[in-house]
Design an enzyme around this catalytic site. Sequence first.
Site, PDB file in Angstrom:
ATOM      1  N   LYS A  22      27.683  -5.957  46.108  1.00  0.00           N
ATOM      2  CA  LYS A  22      28.638  -4.999  45.525  1.00  0.00           C
ATOM      3  C   LYS A  22      29.421  -5.632  44.369  1.00  0.00           C
ATOM      4  CE  LYS A  22      33.194  -3.155  46.536  1.00  0.00           C
ATOM      5  NZ  LYS A  22      33.983  -4.280  45.966  1.00  0.00           N
ATOM      6  N   ASN A  23      29.990  -6.812  44.607  1.00  0.00           N
ATOM      7  CA  ASN A  23      30.855  -7.392  43.580  1.00  0.00           C
ATOM      8  C   ASN A  23      30.098  -7.864  42.343  1.00  0.00           C
ATOM      9  OD1 ASN A  23      33.081  -6.740  45.031  1.00  0.00           O
ATOM     10  ND2 ASN A  23      33.561  -8.822  45.706  1.00  0.00           N
ATOM     11  N   ARG A  92      38.596  -0.687  41.797  1.00  0.00           N
ATOM     12  CA  ARG A  92      39.214  -1.843  41.164  1.00  0.00           C
ATOM     13  C   ARG A  92      38.378  -2.312  39.976  1.00  0.00           C
ATOM     14  NH1 ARG A  92      43.584  -4.956  40.276  1.00  0.00           N
ATOM     15  NH2 ARG A  92      43.115  -7.160  40.230  1.00  0.00           N
ATOM     16  N   CYS A 116      41.210  -1.203  46.584  1.00  0.00           N
ATOM     17  CA  CYS A 116      41.842  -1.399  47.895  1.00  0.00           C
ATOM     18  C   CYS A 116      43.254  -1.948  47.737  1.00  0.00           C
ATOM     19  CB  CYS A 116      41.034  -2.393  48.724  1.00  0.00           C
ATOM     20  SG  CYS A 116      39.483  -1.727  49.318  1.00  0.00           S
ATOM     21  N   ARG A 121      47.955  -6.576  42.891  1.00  0.00           N
ATOM     22  CA  ARG A 121      46.693  -7.027  42.273  1.00  0.00           C
ATOM     23  C   ARG A 121      46.828  -6.909  40.759  1.00  0.00           C
ATOM     24  NH1 ARG A 121      41.539  -4.664  45.419  1.00  0.00           N
ATOM     25  NH2 ARG A 121      40.586  -6.567  44.609  1.00  0.00           N
ATOM     26  N   PRO A 122      47.542  -7.838  40.148  1.00  0.00           N
ATOM     27  CA  PRO A 122      47.779  -7.750  38.703  1.00  0.00           C
ATOM     28  C   PRO A 122      46.507  -7.988  37.897  1.00  0.00           C
ATOM     29  CG  PRO A 122      48.591  -9.850  39.562  1.00  0.00           C
ATOM     30  CD  PRO A 122      48.106  -9.061  40.742  1.00  0.00           C
ATOM     31  N   ILE A 123      46.522  -7.588  36.611  1.00  0.00           N
ATOM     32  CA  ILE A 123      45.392  -7.910  35.729  1.00  0.00           C
ATOM     33  C   ILE A 123      45.886  -8.659  34.487  1.00  0.00           C
ATOM     34  CG2 ILE A 123      43.804  -6.070  36.493  1.00  0.00           C
ATOM     35  CD1 ILE A 123      44.567  -4.555  33.899  1.00  0.00           C
ATOM     36  N   ASP A 124      47.023  -9.352  34.658  1.00  0.00           N
ATOM     37  CA  ASP A 124      47.610 -10.065  33.517  1.00  0.00           C
ATOM     38  C   ASP A 124      46.663 -11.113  32.930  1.00  0.00           C
ATOM     39  OD1 ASP A 124      48.183 -11.221  36.121  1.00  0.00           O
ATOM     40  OD2 ASP A 124      49.218 -12.812  35.037  1.00  0.00           O
ATOM     41  N   LEU A 125      45.858 -11.755  33.769  1.00  0.00           N
ATOM     42  CA  LEU A 125      44.962 -12.802  33.249  1.00  0.00           C
ATOM     43  C   LEU A 125      43.858 -12.208  32.376  1.00  0.00           C
ATOM     44  CD1 LEU A 125      44.606 -14.870  36.540  1.00  0.00           C
ATOM     45  CD2 LEU A 125      45.907 -15.526  34.505  1.00  0.00           C
TER      46      LEU A 125
HETATM   47  C1  UD1 Z   1      37.460  -9.919  43.372  1.00  0.00           C
HETATM   48  C2  UD1 Z   1      36.639  -9.110  44.328  1.00  0.00           C
HETATM   49  C3  UD1 Z   1      37.362  -8.945  45.656  1.00  0.00           C
HETATM   50  C4  UD1 Z   1      37.797 -10.286  46.203  1.00  0.00           C
HETATM   51  C5  UD1 Z   1      38.556 -11.096  45.158  1.00  0.00           C
HETATM   52  C6  UD1 Z   1      38.854 -12.515  45.597  1.00  0.00           C
HETATM   53  C7  UD1 Z   1      35.415  -7.657  42.852  1.00  0.00           C
HETATM   54  C8  UD1 Z   1      35.243  -6.277  42.321  1.00  0.00           C
HETATM   55  N1  UD1 Z   1      36.400  -7.805  43.740  1.00  0.00           N
HETATM   56  O1  UD1 Z   1      38.641  -9.182  43.116  1.00  0.00           O
HETATM   57  O2  UD1 Z   1      36.481  -8.294  46.564  1.00  0.00           O
HETATM   58  O3  UD1 Z   1      38.631 -10.082  47.324  1.00  0.00           O
HETATM   59  O4  UD1 Z   1      37.766 -11.189  43.943  1.00  0.00           O
HETATM   60  O5  UD1 Z   1      37.681 -13.182  45.916  1.00  0.00           O
HETATM   61  O6  UD1 Z   1      34.693  -8.571  42.528  1.00  0.00           O
HETATM   62  N2  UD1 Z   1      45.310 -12.488  39.914  1.00  0.00           N
HETATM   63  C9  UD1 Z   1      46.384 -12.541  39.053  1.00  0.00           C
HETATM   64  N3  UD1 Z   1      46.237 -11.991  37.805  1.00  0.00           N
HETATM   65  C10 UD1 Z   1      45.065 -11.433  37.382  1.00  0.00           C
HETATM   66  C11 UD1 Z   1      43.982 -11.391  38.258  1.00  0.00           C
HETATM   67  C12 UD1 Z   1      44.141 -11.934  39.524  1.00  0.00           C
HETATM   68  O7  UD1 Z   1      47.457 -13.033  39.402  1.00  0.00           O
HETATM   69  O8  UD1 Z   1      45.016 -10.980  36.235  1.00  0.00           O
HETATM   70  C13 UD1 Z   1      45.447 -13.057  41.278  1.00  0.00           C
HETATM   71  C14 UD1 Z   1      45.242 -12.003  42.368  1.00  0.00           C
HETATM   72  O9  UD1 Z   1      46.434 -11.334  42.664  1.00  0.00           O
HETATM   73  C15 UD1 Z   1      44.730 -12.828  43.524  1.00  0.00           C
HETATM   74  C16 UD1 Z   1      43.927 -13.947  42.820  1.00  0.00           C
HETATM   75  O10 UD1 Z   1      44.371 -13.967  41.473  1.00  0.00           O
HETATM   76  O11 UD1 Z   1      45.775 -13.413  44.241  1.00  0.00           O
HETATM   77  C17 UD1 Z   1      42.447 -13.752  42.838  1.00  0.00           C
HETATM   78  O12 UD1 Z   1      42.128 -12.452  42.382  1.00  0.00           O
HETATM   79  P1  UD1 Z   1      40.752 -12.103  41.665  1.00  0.00           P
HETATM   80  O13 UD1 Z   1      39.767 -13.206  41.932  1.00  0.00           O
HETATM   81  O14 UD1 Z   1      41.018 -11.728  40.267  1.00  0.00           O
HETATM   82  O15 UD1 Z   1      40.325 -10.816  42.446  1.00  0.00           O
HETATM   83  P2  UD1 Z   1      39.536  -9.589  41.878  1.00  0.00           P
HETATM   84  O16 UD1 Z   1      38.647 -10.026  40.763  1.00  0.00           O
HETATM   85  O17 UD1 Z   1      40.435  -8.438  41.641  1.00  0.00           O
END
Ligand code: UD1
Length: 419
Positions: A22-23, A92, A116, A121-125
Amino acid sequence: MRKIIINGGNPLRGEVAVSGAKNSVVALIPAIILADDVVTLDGVPAISDVDSLIDIMTLMGASIEREGDSLRIDPRGVKDIPMPYGKINSLRASYYFYGGLLGRFGQAVVGLPGGCDLGPRPIDLHLKAFEAMGATVSYEGEAMRLSTEGKALTGAHIYMDTVSVGATINTMIAASKAKGRTVIENAAREPEIIDIATLLNNMGAHIRGAGTDIITIEGVERLHGTRHQVIPDRIEAGTYIAMAAAIGEGVRITNVLYEHLESFISKLEEMGVHMTIEEDSIFVEKQGNLKAVSLKTSPYPGFATDLQQPITPLLLKTHGRGKIRDTIYEKRVNHVAELARMGAHISVLGGQIVYEGPNELTGAPVKATDLRAGAALVTAGLIAKGQTVISNIEFILRGYSDIIEKLTNLGADIKIIED
Ligand code: UD1
């Protein structure tokens, strides 16, 4: 409303094949926007997240044909029309449209991603990386607008403050057609990242280092068509392995890449689970008494946060006490209250989950609050005495391909009803 009904207690026996990841597929599909010819994906799972992505891509102008588990995507008709509402918010992974559209058109107007509820779940990065490559970020109603204002997206040196799967993949996608070299430091190393890099490279991209914490992308002008096999879903595999260990009497899980599951398997070994690792499958025997263990999730190759909830019902069968700490999503604990409702000695204390076993679970009406919590409830329902009725099953169907058929074939008494 649809519900899953499970009459628990049936032992699982036989063979179950794992579907494509899926991912991976949720990133592969938006990455195809960058191609200027047809790309075919094989091993695409039958999950509703894929249905949503097909709908969104079709709305954007792609032409898509689905045959069995293959998806033939012709992205040439895709236009950079705003995609603010509806299905975008249902998953997501819609954040990958930012990378795909920005890479192709230098601009993207896309609704904020949903998915979920695992806490913040920020997207700042993601945004920081796009900005480093020359894009500006602004908001248009419920959508976010990224634009290079007519200039080319340019390669940049990007250090990820937190290891992020999504931000690493999104940056790789956008950088594939940027001008010059992009370097991602502190990149995530999940197998799905290698899968996306493989597709992009087979489309003509120049990506090196995927699977390590430094990824280098030399931008190219054109990406062409190709054919790609999606890697097996390691989270689905882990879920069935945990189910087999909890209530199996000899289950072979096929289409498994053991290397993707090493930390999970070694945790099961610590519990005393008997398994045989085969070439591309794992055979799980009927188990005796298992020992309670504690676990902590961390980025790959550590114990996957996505397997923390699916393994919990198995932990509840073990003897002793243990703790679970999710360092990626601390608030990923919504399954705990539902499992407690089924009679489990489990609670959340000081930011971690604590449990004591062994537990005799009893069927109950429960609610799937997110995808992997839903998987935990299915496993709990299979183990429990009596009937379990799971509501909110749309979450489960987002990520588990043919789960009812697969479990029925293994001997479970499970069905979906319209309520
Ligand atoms: C992906 C997976 C999800 C999995 C997660 C961690 C997909 C579609 N989803 O989610 O199933 O649980 O990886 O393995 O592939 N973070 C920030 N800023 C950002 C992005 C992330 O602070 O811009 C933090 C998140 O809050 C979290 C950590 O980084 O604590 C890891 O998140 P991330 O690996 O980005 O998760 P997703 O890609 O959303």
